[in-house]
Design an enzyme around this catalytic site. Structure first.
Site, short mmCIF file in Angstrom:
data_model
loop_
_atom_site.label_atom_id
_atom_site.label_comp_id
_atom_site.label_asym_id
_atom_site.label_seq_id
_atom_site.Cartn_x
_atom_site.Cartn_y
_atom_site.Cartn_z
N SER A 145 -44.06 -92.70 -45.51
CA SER A 145 -43.09 -92.35 -46.54
C SER A 145 -43.15 -90.85 -46.80
CB SER A 145 -43.35 -93.18 -47.81
OG SER A 145 -42.26 -93.04 -48.72
N GLU A 249 -37.00 -93.88 -40.55
CA GLU A 249 -36.90 -95.01 -41.46
C GLU A 249 -36.55 -94.48 -42.84
OE1 GLU A 249 -39.04 -95.92 -44.20
OE2 GLU A 249 -40.16 -94.04 -44.05
N HIS A 319 -40.71 -99.12 -44.87
CA HIS A 319 -41.19 -99.71 -46.11
C HIS A 319 -41.08 -101.24 -46.02
CE1 HIS A 319 -40.55 -95.55 -47.24
NE2 HIS A 319 -41.19 -95.76 -48.37
#
Length: 349
Positions: A145, A249, A319
């Site tokens: 992330s 992502e 995630h």
């Protein structure tokens, strides 16, 4: 402060505010000429440092979980001094967070580093990191992330391999444990393939991959979270995209924002340089109410399909409950027809 508000402030902070906070210049070669340096293998029963480089945690339980997870894996946990610090939404001041990470790299008793969590804020500390020290003391660093900022900076400025995978406070389920053991303990050249369909599924709907453009190609693996990566555009903290396999992502981003960020990568020339492309999961990225929206399929068709390079989507990256542990910076073969990634070299020295 939400993620988008924070990202708008990054360019202002990088331009001047950090200069008064002890930032120092680092004289290292660019990522185009910097020789890749791999970390030493993680020794059995070694020590894993835990650092919080992004958002603060308001829950002491996260620290307890992270410590217990590391101990359950068979290692000793060493918490960074400022891990419970807080400044606004951040896990302490920029100097505290950067100092903790520099200290863990220089600490000879620490064999690897897990980032506690993501959120936002890692980009703020990039000018404060000592990349010469980090390269001289290369060790495995893992997170995902917001940790995308660290993965790209460590590769671009220190030339070291790092690992895109669960944070220390993530859900360490049996799949993650197996990935960890294969990568860090057995040092396998891993073959990343989505899980087969569940026992209650007629087809594989949960872990479906879709080919965008068929083919197979080998290149250096770079990427991470799309929002965080594009926020580094124009900075010295992105590695060279030439011939790379780009993985992306994201979470909680409307398709029009995905479109805008891929447009940024196109306009900066990054997409025209890459040799292969894989898109992982995009949680909560559905169109909202209003005039309508391009779909993610259409956006990828607009930006990726015309490149004519092997590309697929749906990889277990992002995630999600189960995700690959990817060695950023190493040579990877992408097979877009099979929907797989295969390591062509060890991630360790």
């Amino acid at each position: 402060m939400n993620k988008r508000t924070f990202l708008k402030s990054v360019s202002l902070i990088s331009a001047g505010l950090l200069a008064s906070n002890g930032a120092h210049a680092v004289d290292l070669s660019s990522s185009k000429t910097l020789t890749l340096k791999k970390p030493s293998p993680l020794p059995k029963k070694g020590t894993i440092g835990v650092v919080s480089t992004s958002a603060a945690t308001s829950n002491q339980k996260d620290i307890v979980f992270a410590t217990q997870i590391i101990e359950a894996l068979g290692y000793e946990a060493k918490l960074a001094p400022n891990i419970m610090a807080r400044r606004g939404h951040l896990a302490g001041t920029d100097a505290q967070r950067a100092g903790d990470l520099n200290a863990l790299f220089s600490d000879s008793s620490v064999d690897a580093i897990f980032c506690l969590r993501g959120g936002s804020g890692a980009a703020r500390i990039l000018p404060l990191l000592d990349y010469e020290l980090i390269r001289a003391n290369a060790k495995p660093l893992m997170g995902y992330s917001d940790i995308t900022a660290l993965h790209n900076a460590l590769l671009a400025k220190a030339g070291i391999v790092s690992f895109h995978g669960p944070n220390a406070s993530s859900d360490w389920n049996p799949y993650h444990v197996q990935q960890f053991e294969n990568m860090f303990e057995q040092q396998k050249r891993m073959h990343f393939s989505n899980l087969p369909k569940g026992e209650n599924e007629l087809i594989n709907s949960q872990y479906l991959t879709q080919t965008i453009t068929p083919g197979e190609v080998t290149g250096r693996l770079i990427g991470g979270n799309l929002t965080v990566l594009t926020a580094l555009a124009g900075s010295e903290y992105l590695p060279d995209f030439e011939g790379a396999i780009l993985f992306l992502e994201d979470i909680d981003e409307a398709p029009y924002r995905i479109d805008r960020m891929l447009s940024t990568l196109k306009l900066m020339g990054a997409l025209d340089k890459i040799a292969g492309f894989v898109f992982g999961d995009c949680n909560d990225c559905s169109p909202g109410n209003g005039y309508g929206s391009l779909t993610l399929d259409e956006i990828l068709a607009d930006y990726i399909k015309p490149l004519g390079i092997p590309a697929y989507r749906g990889a277990m990256i992002g995630h999600i409950k189960r995700q690959f542990i990817l060695p950023v910076g190493t040579q990877i073969t992408l097979n877009a027809d099979a929907g797989t990634l295969t390591m062509k070299e060890s991630a360790f020295s």
